[in-house]
Scaffold this motif. Sequence first.
Motif, PDB file in Angstrom:
ATOM      1  N   LEU A 179      77.679  48.924  -7.691  1.00  0.00           N
ATOM      2  CA  LEU A 179      77.175  48.652  -6.355  1.00  0.00           C
ATOM      3  C   LEU A 179      78.349  48.224  -5.488  1.00  0.00           C
ATOM      4  O   LEU A 179      79.132  47.353  -5.873  1.00  0.00           O
ATOM      5  CB  LEU A 179      76.120  47.544  -6.396  1.00  0.00           C
ATOM      6  CG  LEU A 179      75.309  47.368  -5.102  1.00  0.00           C
ATOM      7  CD1 LEU A 179      74.359  48.541  -4.898  1.00  0.00           C
ATOM      8  CD2 LEU A 179      74.521  46.059  -5.127  1.00  0.00           C
ATOM      9  N   ASP A 227      67.975  54.139 -17.969  1.00  0.00           N
ATOM     10  CA  ASP A 227      68.287  54.236 -16.539  1.00  0.00           C
ATOM     11  C   ASP A 227      67.911  55.618 -16.009  1.00  0.00           C
ATOM     12  O   ASP A 227      68.387  56.635 -16.527  1.00  0.00           O
ATOM     13  CB  ASP A 227      69.771  53.976 -16.285  1.00  0.00           C
ATOM     14  CG  ASP A 227      70.179  52.550 -16.595  1.00  0.00           C
ATOM     15  OD1 ASP A 227      69.295  51.674 -16.658  1.00  0.00           O
ATOM     16  OD2 ASP A 227      71.396  52.314 -16.762  1.00  0.00           O
ATOM     17  N   GLU A 234      69.680  53.247 -10.310  1.00  0.00           N
ATOM     18  CA  GLU A 234      69.039  52.310 -11.234  1.00  0.00           C
ATOM     19  C   GLU A 234      70.080  51.554 -12.053  1.00  0.00           C
ATOM     20  O   GLU A 234      69.972  50.348 -12.268  1.00  0.00           O
ATOM     21  CB  GLU A 234      68.079  53.068 -12.153  1.00  0.00           C
ATOM     22  CG  GLU A 234      67.402  52.207 -13.202  1.00  0.00           C
ATOM     23  CD  GLU A 234      66.531  51.107 -12.620  1.00  0.00           C
ATOM     24  OE1 GLU A 234      66.390  50.061 -13.292  1.00  0.00           O
ATOM     25  OE2 GLU A 234      66.008  51.274 -11.498  1.00  0.00           O
ATOM     26  N   LEU A 287      71.817  48.903  -9.730  1.00  0.00           N
ATOM     27  CA  LEU A 287      70.944  47.766  -9.414  1.00  0.00           C
ATOM     28  C   LEU A 287      70.691  46.901 -10.650  1.00  0.00           C
ATOM     29  O   LEU A 287      70.727  45.664 -10.571  1.00  0.00           O
ATOM     30  CB  LEU A 287      69.627  48.260  -8.829  1.00  0.00           C
ATOM     31  CG  LEU A 287      69.709  48.914  -7.450  1.00  0.00           C
ATOM     32  CD1 LEU A 287      68.343  49.472  -7.051  1.00  0.00           C
ATOM     33  CD2 LEU A 287      70.213  47.924  -6.396  1.00  0.00           C
ATOM     34  N   ARG A 288      70.459  47.542 -11.792  1.00  0.00           N
ATOM     35  CA  ARG A 288      70.216  46.792 -13.029  1.00  0.00           C
ATOM     36  C   ARG A 288      71.442  45.968 -13.406  1.00  0.00           C
ATOM     37  O   ARG A 288      71.350  44.775 -13.716  1.00  0.00           O
ATOM     38  CB  ARG A 288      69.857  47.755 -14.167  1.00  0.00           C
ATOM     39  CG  ARG A 288      69.683  47.063 -15.521  1.00  0.00           C
ATOM     40  CD  ARG A 288      69.473  48.054 -16.653  1.00  0.00           C
ATOM     41  NE  ARG A 288      70.507  49.075 -16.737  1.00  0.00           N
ATOM     42  CZ  ARG A 288      71.751  48.855 -17.191  1.00  0.00           C
ATOM     43  NH1 ARG A 288      72.124  47.645 -17.586  1.00  0.00           N
ATOM     44  NH2 ARG A 288      72.627  49.853 -17.248  1.00  0.00           N
ATOM     45  N   THR A 335      73.879  44.987 -11.514  1.00  0.00           N
ATOM     46  CA  THR A 335      74.124  43.943 -10.518  1.00  0.00           C
ATOM     47  C   THR A 335      73.226  42.739 -10.781  1.00  0.00           C
ATOM     48  O   THR A 335      73.669  41.581 -10.710  1.00  0.00           O
ATOM     49  CB  THR A 335      73.916  44.490  -9.098  1.00  0.00           C
ATOM     50  OG1 THR A 335      74.871  45.538  -8.865  1.00  0.00           O
ATOM     51  CG2 THR A 335      74.106  43.409  -8.048  1.00  0.00           C
ATOM     52  N   GLU A 336      71.962  43.002 -11.088  1.00  0.00           N
ATOM     53  CA  GLU A 336      71.046  41.898 -11.423  1.00  0.00           C
ATOM     54  C   GLU A 336      71.516  41.169 -12.668  1.00  0.00           C
ATOM     55  O   GLU A 336      71.518  39.925 -12.716  1.00  0.00           O
ATOM     56  CB  GLU A 336      69.631  42.445 -11.641  1.00  0.00           C
ATOM     57  CG  GLU A 336      68.920  42.822 -10.359  1.00  0.00           C
ATOM     58  CD  GLU A 336      67.494  43.285 -10.591  1.00  0.00           C
ATOM     59  OE1 GLU A 336      66.619  42.857  -9.819  1.00  0.00           O
ATOM     60  OE2 GLU A 336      67.259  44.080 -11.525  1.00  0.00           O
ATOM     61  N   ALA A 350      69.038  39.871  -6.492  1.00  0.00           N
ATOM     62  CA  ALA A 350      67.739  40.542  -6.548  1.00  0.00           C
ATOM     63  C   ALA A 350      67.745  41.802  -5.674  1.00  0.00           C
ATOM     64  O   ALA A 350      68.339  41.832  -4.590  1.00  0.00           O
ATOM     65  CB  ALA A 350      66.641  39.596  -6.083  1.00  0.00           C
ATOM     66  N   ARG A 351      67.028  42.819  -6.137  1.00  0.00           N
ATOM     67  CA  ARG A 351      66.990  44.113  -5.448  1.00  0.00           C
ATOM     68  C   ARG A 351      66.397  44.017  -4.048  1.00  0.00           C
ATOM     69  O   ARG A 351      66.718  44.845  -3.194  1.00  0.00           O
ATOM     70  CB  ARG A 351      66.168  45.117  -6.258  1.00  0.00           C
ATOM     71  CG  ARG A 351      66.719  45.381  -7.633  1.00  0.00           C
ATOM     72  CD  ARG A 351      65.815  46.264  -8.450  1.00  0.00           C
ATOM     73  NE  ARG A 351      66.296  46.336  -9.824  1.00  0.00           N
ATOM     74  CZ  ARG A 351      66.246  47.428 -10.574  1.00  0.00           C
ATOM     75  NH1 ARG A 351      65.715  48.538 -10.090  1.00  0.00           N
ATOM     76  NH2 ARG A 351      66.696  47.419 -11.803  1.00  0.00           N
ATOM     77  N   ARG A 352      65.532  43.048  -3.811  1.00  0.00           N
ATOM     78  CA  ARG A 352      64.881  42.974  -2.500  1.00  0.00           C
ATOM     79  C   ARG A 352      65.879  42.689  -1.371  1.00  0.00           C
ATOM     80  O   ARG A 352      65.565  42.892  -0.198  1.00  0.00           O
ATOM     81  CB  ARG A 352      63.776  41.919  -2.503  1.00  0.00           C
ATOM     82  CG  ARG A 352      64.252  40.486  -2.659  1.00  0.00           C
ATOM     83  CD  ARG A 352      63.082  39.509  -2.671  1.00  0.00           C
ATOM     84  NE  ARG A 352      63.499  38.129  -2.832  1.00  0.00           N
ATOM     85  CZ  ARG A 352      63.737  37.549  -4.001  1.00  0.00           C
ATOM     86  NH1 ARG A 352      63.589  38.234  -5.132  1.00  0.00           N
ATOM     87  NH2 ARG A 352      64.122  36.291  -4.064  1.00  0.00           N
ATOM     88  N   VAL A 411      68.772  44.254  -1.163  1.00  0.00           N
ATOM     89  CA  VAL A 411      69.706  45.384  -1.148  1.00  0.00           C
ATOM     90  C   VAL A 411      69.093  46.575  -0.421  1.00  0.00           C
ATOM     91  O   VAL A 411      68.007  47.031  -0.760  1.00  0.00           O
ATOM     92  CB  VAL A 411      70.079  45.776  -2.595  1.00  0.00           C
ATOM     93  CG1 VAL A 411      71.014  46.980  -2.593  1.00  0.00           C
ATOM     94  CG2 VAL A 411      70.713  44.600  -3.333  1.00  0.00           C
ATOM     95  N   GLU A 412      69.800  47.090   0.580  1.00  0.00           N
ATOM     96  CA  GLU A 412      69.394  48.306   1.312  1.00  0.00           C
ATOM     97  C   GLU A 412      70.433  49.391   1.058  1.00  0.00           C
ATOM     98  O   GLU A 412      71.593  49.243   1.470  1.00  0.00           O
ATOM     99  CB  GLU A 412      69.283  48.022   2.811  1.00  0.00           C
ATOM    100  CG  GLU A 412      68.937  49.247   3.639  1.00  0.00           C
ATOM    101  CD  GLU A 412      69.067  49.013   5.145  1.00  0.00           C
ATOM    102  OE1 GLU A 412      69.179  50.022   5.869  1.00  0.00           O
ATOM    103  OE2 GLU A 412      69.073  47.843   5.571  1.00  0.00           O
TER     104      GLU A 412
END
Length: 197
Positions: A38, A77, A82, A85-86, A88-89, A95-97, A99-100
Motif C-alpha cells: 500500500l 488473497d 486484498e 490491505l491485509r 497493512t492491517e 483499518a480498511r475503512r 483507505v480510499e
Amino acid sequence: MKIDVPQLRAALLPVPSQSQIVIEDGAPAQGLRAAAVLFPIVERAAGRTVLLTRRTAHLNQHAGQISFPGGGVEEGDASPLETALRETEEEIGLARRHVEILGYLPEYRTGTGFSVIPVVALVRPPFSLNPDPFEVAEVFEVPLAFLLDPANHQRHSAHLRGALRHFFAMPWRDYFIWGATAGMIRSLTARLGLHEP
C-alpha cells in the motif's frame, strides 16, 4: 509542489497491469514471488504525507529498511488489493475503512526477487495504528511534496548481491529511503510527468 487528487488518479492505472513493468537493477528474470504494498497518502491539514515503516533489524528480508506496508501474496488473497490491505492491517493495524483506493502503479520487480503491485490510496484521519513489533520498528510520515520533488532524488551505487547496483535514494531527516521504496516513488513521479521515466 502541489498535486491534487484528480492528477493522482489520472496518473495511475485503474487496474493492476502486467503490460507495464518497472525492473530494478539486478532483478531476476524469473522465479519472482508475487507481492503487493500500500502506497498510503495521508490527508493532513498541513499537507499530504506518505506513511512509511521501518522494518525491524532481525527480519530475513529487507531488515531495517524503510518500506511501504505490504508483503507476499497468500493463497486466500483474491487480488493484489486484498494482499495490500491485509498486510497493512497485519503490519500496522490501519483499518480498511480509512483507505480510499486511487489506483495502481506498474508492477515493480525487485533485485531481491519480488514482483510487487503498488496500490496507491488516500488515508483519511483520524485513525489509530497498532504496529506489529515483530515486523515493524517504527511508523512515520514524510511530506508527499518532498518525495515527489526530483531535486530530492539522489543517485547511489553499492555492491549488492555480488555486483555493483545503481539505485535512487531520498534521504529525509534520519531516514534513508532507498531501494524498492524509492523506486516505486520514482515510478509515481515519472507517471506524474515530473521527470523522464
